[in-house]
Design a protein around this motif. Sequence first.
Motif, short mmCIF file in Angstrom:
data_model
loop_
_atom_site.label_atom_id
_atom_site.label_comp_id
_atom_site.label_asym_id
_atom_site.label_seq_id
_atom_site.Cartn_x
_atom_site.Cartn_y
_atom_site.Cartn_z
N ALA A 155 0.82 -1.22 0.00
CA ALA A 155 0.00 0.00 0.00
C ALA A 155 0.85 1.26 0.00
O ALA A 155 0.41 2.31 -0.47
N ILE A 156 2.06 1.17 0.53
CA ILE A 156 2.88 2.39 0.65
C ILE A 156 4.09 2.41 -0.28
O ILE A 156 4.77 3.44 -0.37
N GLU A 157 4.35 1.33 -0.99
CA GLU A 157 5.63 1.21 -1.68
C GLU A 157 5.85 2.27 -2.76
O GLU A 157 7.00 2.63 -3.05
N LYS A 158 4.79 2.80 -3.35
CA LYS A 158 4.95 3.81 -4.39
C LYS A 158 4.65 5.21 -3.89
O LYS A 158 4.62 6.16 -4.68
N ASN A 159 4.44 5.35 -2.58
CA ASN A 159 4.16 6.66 -2.03
C ASN A 159 5.45 7.43 -1.84
O ASN A 159 6.39 6.92 -1.22
N GLY A 160 5.49 8.64 -2.36
CA GLY A 160 6.71 9.44 -2.25
C GLY A 160 6.59 10.63 -1.34
O GLY A 160 7.44 11.53 -1.36
N VAL A 239 7.90 6.27 17.96
CA VAL A 239 7.13 7.48 18.22
C VAL A 239 8.05 8.68 18.45
O VAL A 239 7.82 9.78 17.93
N LEU A 240 9.12 8.49 19.22
CA LEU A 240 10.06 9.57 19.46
C LEU A 240 10.76 9.98 18.18
O LEU A 240 11.00 11.18 17.93
N LEU A 241 11.12 9.01 17.34
CA LEU A 241 11.78 9.35 16.08
C LEU A 241 10.83 10.07 15.13
O LEU A 241 11.25 10.95 14.38
N ALA A 242 9.54 9.73 15.18
CA ALA A 242 8.56 10.46 14.38
C ALA A 242 8.49 11.92 14.81
O ALA A 242 8.36 12.83 13.98
N ALA A 243 8.59 12.15 16.12
CA ALA A 243 8.63 13.53 16.61
C ALA A 243 9.87 14.25 16.09
O ALA A 243 9.80 15.42 15.70
N GLN A 244 11.00 13.57 16.07
CA GLN A 244 12.22 14.18 15.53
C GLN A 244 12.06 14.49 14.05
O GLN A 244 12.53 15.53 13.57
N ALA A 245 11.40 13.62 13.31
CA ALA A 245 11.16 13.87 11.88
C ALA A 245 10.28 15.09 11.69
O ALA A 245 10.49 15.89 10.77
N GLY A 246 9.28 15.27 12.57
CA GLY A 246 8.46 16.46 12.50
C GLY A 246 9.27 17.72 12.72
O GLY A 246 9.12 18.72 12.00
N CYS A 247 10.15 17.68 13.69
CA CYS A 247 11.03 18.81 13.96
C CYS A 247 11.93 19.09 12.76
O CYS A 247 12.20 20.24 12.43
N THR A 248 12.37 18.04 12.09
CA THR A 248 13.23 18.18 10.91
C THR A 248 12.53 18.96 9.81
O THR A 248 13.17 19.73 9.07
N LEU A 249 11.22 18.78 9.66
CA LEU A 249 10.48 19.48 8.62
C LEU A 249 10.44 21.00 8.82
O LEU A 249 10.07 21.73 7.91
N LEU A 257 13.34 18.76 1.57
CA LEU A 257 12.52 17.80 2.30
C LEU A 257 11.16 17.59 1.64
O LEU A 257 10.26 17.04 2.25
N ALA A 258 11.03 18.02 0.40
CA ALA A 258 9.73 17.98 -0.25
C ALA A 258 9.25 16.57 -0.53
O ALA A 258 8.04 16.33 -0.60
N ASP A 259 10.16 15.62 -0.67
CA ASP A 259 9.73 14.23 -0.90
C ASP A 259 10.26 13.35 0.22
O ASP A 259 11.06 13.78 1.06
N VAL A 260 9.81 12.11 0.21
CA VAL A 260 10.14 11.22 1.32
C VAL A 260 11.62 10.88 1.35
O VAL A 260 12.21 10.71 2.42
N ALA A 261 12.26 10.82 0.19
CA ALA A 261 13.68 10.50 0.16
C ALA A 261 14.50 11.59 0.83
O ALA A 261 15.44 11.30 1.60
N GLY A 262 14.15 12.85 0.56
CA GLY A 262 14.87 13.95 1.18
C GLY A 262 14.67 14.01 2.68
O GLY A 262 15.62 14.25 3.44
N LEU A 263 13.44 13.76 3.12
CA LEU A 263 13.16 13.77 4.56
C LEU A 263 13.88 12.62 5.26
O LEU A 263 14.46 12.81 6.33
#
Length: 301
Positions: A155-160, A239-249, A257-263
């Motif tokens: 379901a997610i493999e082609k999501n960018g 969950v903590l790493l997801a919070a760090q990813a949010g801060c990264t944005l 960071l516009a696509d998933v590879a950059g993030l």
Amino acid sequence: MTAVMSWRVIWAIPGAVMLLFAASLPLAAADDPRVPHGLDPGGVAIALITDGVDDTDPKVAARLARDGEGEPIALDLIDGDVRPFAPAEAGRGTALAKRLLSTYRNSRLVVVRADPEDPVSLAKAAVFVTRTPSRIAAVGFWSRARETWLPFSQAIEKNGRVLFIAPGGDMRARSEGANFPARLRLSNVVSAAPFNPPADQYAPAVGDEKIDAWVVAPGATMFGAGQTPAPRDSVEAAVLLAAQAGCTLEGPEPDALADVAGLKAALLAQARAITVNGISANVHDPMCWYGGIRFGEPGRF
């Protein structure tokens, strides 16, 4: 037709169809309490796929992502409605939501309630997340069953656009190659596991390279261990790493960071060098002050 191909056929669902499916569901189960009125709080949207959340809790309700009418952007794939409510004592969802929101204070929450033993439920959760405002999704489950996670991965493999942060499982499952979905090594998934120095005897780089990110307590690399709670297991680490990813944005180069590879690349590049028992290791410290500002230099335990 193979089992994999049959799942692929079933779950090649266009996003518009999934949104129509959610919109056609009842608002709430008969016994769900009413969600407090509110408006969208703004900020980076992070989805949490879990066993349900007590969205009547004031700390949670104030940070729910909402549509233009003030209704939460959410889905319950167990009760078949759009209120993923579960009492706080009934599972981990509420505690995980609070941990995420307190770690990254500029986040807003998209809650999806799913059944961790039902491949269909997990796949629907993944599809729904990719059609919400979320750029990040914390997965609150893992298991030893590869088949359970194949529909999710397809379901997610082609999501960018959405980066999924998944638990890396426990040490035994990792050593046996039975930690899913992390073991599938999907390009838009980052796996996380806890590291709690100095209690942990060895640095995570020694003997276990099956994890993308080893997560310490927020602020541990700056102020030392023990100042804040360390993640108890790989679910809390995710969950903590997801919070760090949010801060990264909220970083200075949003175009990168516009696509998933950059993030994903930016998140993994934030690993910080520490030394434990004379061994150097790279860990992720999800400390995020004032919403989107990160401070501190690599520390030493």
